[in-house]
Structures are given as structure tokens and as C-alpha cells.
Design an enzyme around this catalytic site. Structure first.
Site, PDB file in Angstrom:
ATOM      1  N   LYS A  39       0.814  -1.225   0.000  1.00  0.00           N
ATOM      2  CA  LYS A  39       0.000   0.000   0.000  1.00  0.00           C
ATOM      3  C   LYS A  39       0.846   1.274   0.000  1.00  0.00           C
ATOM      4  O   LYS A  39       0.436   2.287  -0.554  1.00  0.00           O
ATOM      5  CB  LYS A  39      -0.916   0.021   1.226  1.00  0.00           C
ATOM      6  CG  LYS A  39      -2.149  -0.820   1.077  1.00  0.00           C
ATOM      7  CD  LYS A  39      -3.052  -0.633   2.281  1.00  0.00           C
ATOM      8  CE  LYS A  39      -4.273  -1.503   2.168  1.00  0.00           C
ATOM      9  NZ  LYS A  39      -5.169  -1.377   3.310  1.00  0.00           N
ATOM     10  N   ASP A  82      -9.927   3.396   1.821  1.00  0.00           N
ATOM     11  CA  ASP A  82     -10.045   2.915   3.215  1.00  0.00           C
ATOM     12  C   ASP A  82     -10.542   4.027   4.136  1.00  0.00           C
ATOM     13  O   ASP A  82     -11.307   3.788   5.066  1.00  0.00           O
ATOM     14  CB  ASP A  82      -8.672   2.469   3.740  1.00  0.00           C
ATOM     15  CG  ASP A  82      -8.292   1.076   3.250  1.00  0.00           C
ATOM     16  OD1 ASP A  82      -9.188   0.315   2.875  1.00  0.00           O
ATOM     17  OD2 ASP A  82      -7.086   0.765   3.231  1.00  0.00           O
TER      18      ASP A  82
END
Ligand code: NAP
Length: 498
Positions: free
Chosen positions: A285, A321
Site C-alpha cells: 500500500k 479505506d
């Protein structure tokens, strides 16, 4: 086409498995090298699908350890018995000469000349292909072992150049995508095992999973590819979620897991495949940011990307997210706060456990909504650094009992499957009326949530956040909003093993 290999040891078991496989497969591969005393005539008489007869020697990864004469004699018998195909290894093709071995009737059995490499995917695949083409067989099969995800691209290039039907894919865990994407890659067929445990080669996916998750029958040369970049990826529930959404919403698209070690190599090599969008998970990520063409402002601030869109060849990174977690919190929080949805977190005290990718996304989102955030992390320097970036406070784990908080969030993997008996915080620190949000979604209810419930807290699991971020990804890729309820339903079913 889908081929199921039959690797049973007795003729009776072969007939049983062949009947079962014929219900779903287009072609059956009969592995003579697995059968004790094979009665080939009886087996071929009972076929209801075309059959490839293979008698693989140990040197090519098979089980046959008798003499070469004996082995080739069985393949010649298969021709006399009018098998639909025989698979002959590249170094024994001279024994199956079309001129000296009359077919009955002429031309009935098609010849596949094969090359298997169980160690690697060599660089000179085109040379190997050209040599095999010159053998005069009807079809070429080149199967190699993938030691890294980019080996699949070598097979893709080979298939794109092939002038005649070619069966080609990579074996091993890294090669699974070439098996799933076989039509998009251009392979004549792919292999799938009849069930788990009946694989004839490493990385072979079972037919139930192939149909249920990936629906290969719908794939064609124009199918749009999406996927998950991570490591590990084999237990991810994202493929079943996105592929179900694509099916339900009638997209000619497929979502596959990419097990990636080196993110830079992967991004560079896979541009050629024109993958239209990626999800990104642990451990890439943060490192993926250096390899993209553009990054959305919030993702840049957070320092982590979990979604990539391919816009005409430009890879753009986003973070879904952050909004996903905030939305999950705002939904549970609505009964306990007044005002509009956007100010339900305003002024609330939040203790956030963790300072990794998920915690960073949540911390920035909470701060933007006006929440009073305290970061608590095992590695205190990391907590301090995140607190500085966000503009909030940090605290050592030991000082936690003094914290008065409205909302407690676990953004660490403590309590996640398989260590489901662990919990990041002592039960006594959970007070009635507190909101406890665990970002973990496997298990659906963690020990932290179970204990929070008994202490009179309001609880929220990781699944709503997961569903929200998946929905946001789908929308970014396709421009269409998917039904969140459906995502939750699929995820619940998968996590419960239904
Ligand atoms: P990450 O970047 O690797 O960060 C892990 C964090 O957990 C770090 O702060 C680490 O602390 C802490 N940690 C790890 N093991 C610990 C332990 N044994 N005791 C105490 N702290 C520990 O991972 P991530 O991507 O942020 O993911 C964290 C969690 O969020 C995972 O459980 C993941 O499932 C969940 N998540 C959920 C969703 C969703 O959609 N529901 C989305 C993303 C993530 P140190 O700094 O001290 O190493």
C-alpha cells in the site's frame, strides 16, 4: 476450453472420475502414467468427451518410470484406438512419426507436442515454440514454472505471437493467473482439477472454484482485467466479491489475485496486459506510490494507496479505506449523536490503536471530521510520527487506562484469524456506552468485539468498512455504484464458509 486431468490409479476409479469430470469439462486428459494396468480400450469406449491421452515420464514431471519403448507403445495404442488427442513430449516426438504410424482412420488422432519446465519460465520461449512447431504436430503445448508473477507476462507475449493453436500457461502459485486468464491470454485450453487434492500439476485450480469465483465460460479476448496486488493473496475474499458484482451487473470483466514480491517490476511489466484497475493490500500500500503516474490528494496525504485506476495507460492511485472507515463509524454513530451525518464525529474522543496503513487512513479521516484523536501504537515513535502528520496526539500503550474515550478503534491485526483468541486491549478498559470498532473482518466477530458487547459497548466489525471500500473501488473503476448489501452478503457467506 476446460480440460480436467484424471489421475486415478485403477481403471474403475478412472471411469468414475471421467464420468464426473465429463459433466463440466470440455476435454478430459487421461493420465496413463497414474494407472496400474490401464485398459485403454475400455476407458476410451466409455468416454463422452474428447480425450487427450498422456503418458508422462518422470523426467517431464509424470509418474511413468518404465522403458521409453513401453511408454511410446501405449501412445501408439492410443492412436490405434482413435483417441482424440495424444500428448507427446518434445524429445520423443520422433517415435510417433505420422508416416510410419498409420492412424485408424487416417487423421483421427490429433498430436500435441509438449514441453514442460518445472524449474522456471525460460527467456527463450519463442525459440522453444518455433522448434516445437517444426515437429509437424497439430498443436503445441508449453508449460513452465513461474518463480515470480512477471513470468506470466512471458507466457502472455508468447501466446500473443503464436500463429497456431497453442496451450500455454505457468505452473505454481505465481502462475495461477495464467490458468484463470487463459482465454484472455489466448491459450487453447486451461486445466482444472476435478476437486481439491486431485491436481496433476502445481497451481492447478479446482473446477468448482474456477466456475464459482471466475466464471471462465464468460471470458473472451476482450474481457477487462482487474485484480488484487498483495502478498499473501490466496485467502482474500475480494475475487469472489468483485467477480460476483461483475456477473450481477453484466460487465465483461474479471478480477484476479496477483501475488507480488517486487512491486516495481510488477507495475512495469503488467502495463502490457492493460489491467484496468487494482486493489492494493499488505505489504504494497505504501511502496506502490513510487511507481504510479499520479496520486489523488488524500491518498498522498495518507501516504498509502489501496486502489489504482488505469486511465488510458496512466495509473492513478486512490485511498478508499479512509472514507470507508468513516462511513462505517458514522452509520453506527447516528443513533448516539445529533446533527447532520458530517458532524457526528465532531469533538468526539477517539483512541486509535495502530499506526500502519489502515490507522493512517482512519486518523486523517477522523481529523478532517473534527474528532479528537489519540494514536496508540506498539512502536511509539511511529505513533508520534503519525500524530505529527495528522495534527493530533499520541500516547504510549502503558498509559491507556487514563484515556477517556468515546470511540475505540483497533487498526492492528491483533485478534485476526488464525490468532482469534488475542485481543489488543484488556476487557476492563472497555466502558458501557463506548463505541468499539474493530477493523478486522476475519473473524466477523473478534474477541475484542465479543468482550465489548458484554461490557455494554456498541460494536462495529470490519466488514462494513471492507464492503464500503470495495464498493468505492468498484465505482472508481466502472463509474457504477454497486449494491453494498450484496457485497456484505457475499462477504458474510464466504467468511462463514458457505
Ligand atoms: P500495517 O500497515 O502492517 O500496520 C499494522 C499495525 O498494527 C502497526 O501499527 C503495528 O504496530 C500494529 N501491530 C501489528 N502487530 C501487533 C501486535 N502484535 N501488537 C500490537 N500492535 C501490532 O497493517 P494495516 O494495513 O494497517 O492493517 C491493520 C489492520 O487493519 C489489519 O487487521 C487489517 O485486517 C485491518 N484492515 C481492515 C480493512 C477493512 O476494510 N476492514 C482495511 C484495511 C486494513 P507497529 O508499528 O508497532 O509494528
Amino acid at each position: 476450453m476446460i480440460c480436467i486431468p484424471i489421475i486415478a490409479n485403477t481403471v474403475d476409479d478412472v471411469l468414475r472420475d471421467m464420468a464426473e469430470a465429463s459433466k463440466v469439462a470440455d476435454i478430459i486428459e487421461l493420465r496413463l502414467d497414474y494407472i496400474k494396468n490401464p485398459d485403454l480400450k475400455r476407458i476410451l469406449e466409455r468416454r463422452t468427451r474428447p480425450v487427450i491421452v498422456t503418458n508422462r515420464p518422470t523426467r517431464e514431471g509424470g509418474k511413468f518410470d518404465g522403458s521409453e519403448e513401453e511408454r511410446v507403445a501405449m501412445l501408439k495404442l492410443a492412436i490405434r484406438l482413435q483417441a482424440d488427442f495424444i500428448d507427446v513430449e518434445h524429445d520423443s516426438i520422433q517415435y510417433i512419426n505420422r508416416d510410419t504410424e498409420p492412424r485408424v482412420p487416417a487423421g483421427k488422432t490429433k498430436l500435441i507436442v509438449s514441453y514442460h519446465n518445472f524449474r522456471e519460465t525460460p527467456a527463450d520461449l519463442t525459440d522453444i515454440y518455433q522448434k516445437l512447431r517444426q515437429c509437424g504436430a497439430d498443436m503445441v503445448k508449453i508449460v513452465t514454472f513461474a518463480n515470480t508473477i512477471t513470468d506470466n507476462i512471458k507466457i502472455y507475449r508468447l501466446l500473443q505471437q503464436a500463429q497456431a493453436p497453442l496451450i500455454s500457461f505457468c505452473m505454481g502459485e505465481y502462475g495461477i493467473i495464467s490458468r484463470i486468464l487463459y482465454k484472455r491470454f489466448g491459450s487453447y485450453l486451461t486445466f482444472a482439477s476435478l476437486q481439491k487434492g486431485k491436481e496433476s500439476a502445481p497451481g492447478q485450480i479446482n473446477i468448482h472454484e474456477l466456475f464459482h469465483v471466475y466464471q471462465p465460460q464468460k471470458q473472451d479476448k476482450h474481457t477487462t482485467i482487474y485484480g488484487l496486488i498483495g502478498n499473501p493473496v490466496s485467502h482474500s475474499i475480494s475475487p469472489i466479491i468483485h467477480n460476483t458484482l461483475f456477473r450481477e451487473m453484466d460487465f465483461n470483466s474479471i478480477y484476479v489475485p496477483f501475488k507480488v514480491d517486487n512491486i516495481g517490476d510488477f507495475i512495469r511489466e503488467f502495463r502490457e496486459l492493460d489491467v484496468k484497475g487494482y486493489s492494493v493490500t499488505i505489504p504494497h500500500k505504501e511502496s506502490v506510490l513510487n511507481h504510479l503516474d499520479a496520486i489523488d490528494l488524500m491518498a498522498k496525504k495518507i501516504g498509502a494507496v489501496n486502489t489504482i485506476i488505469n486511465r488510458d495507460g496512466r495509473l492513478v492511485g486512490y485511498n478508499t479505506d479512509c472514507d470507508a472507515a468513516i462511513q462505517a463509524l458514522e452509520d453506527i454513530n447516528q443513533a448516539s449523536a445529533t446533527g447532520t451525518k458530517n458532524d457526528r464525529l465532531q469533538g468526539r474522543h477517539v483512541t486509535l490503536l495502530g499506526a500502519g496503513g489502515a490507522a493512517r487512513a482512519i486518523a486523517f479521516g477522523l481529523h478532517e471530521r473534527g474528532a479528537q484523536v489519540t494514536i496508540v501504537n506498539r512502536n511509539y515513535e511511529r505513533a508520534q510520527s503519525l500524530a505529527r502528520d495528522v495534527g493530533c496526539i499520541s500516547m504510549k500503550f502503558n498509559n491507556l487506562p487514563e484515556v477517556k474515550t468515546d470511540i475505540l478503534i483497533n487498526a492492528t491485526p491483533v485478534g485476526m484469524f488464525p490468532k482469534i483468541n488475542e485481543t489488543p486491549i484488556d476487557k476492563d478498559r472497555l466502558k458501557p456506552g463506548m463505541i468499539v470498532f474493530d477493523t478486522i473482518y476475519n473473524p466477523i466477530e473478534t474477541r475484542l468485539l465479543r468482550e465489548a458487547k458484554t461490557q455494554g459497548c456498541k460494536i462495529i466489525g470490519g466488514l462494513p468498512m471492507f464492503a464500503n471500500q470495495a464498493a468505492a473501488q468498484f465505482e472508481l473503476w466502472t463509474g457504477v455504484t454497486p449494491p453494498r448489501e450484496l457485497i456484505r452478503e457475499i462477504a458474510y457467506k464466504k467468511l462463514r464458509g458457505e
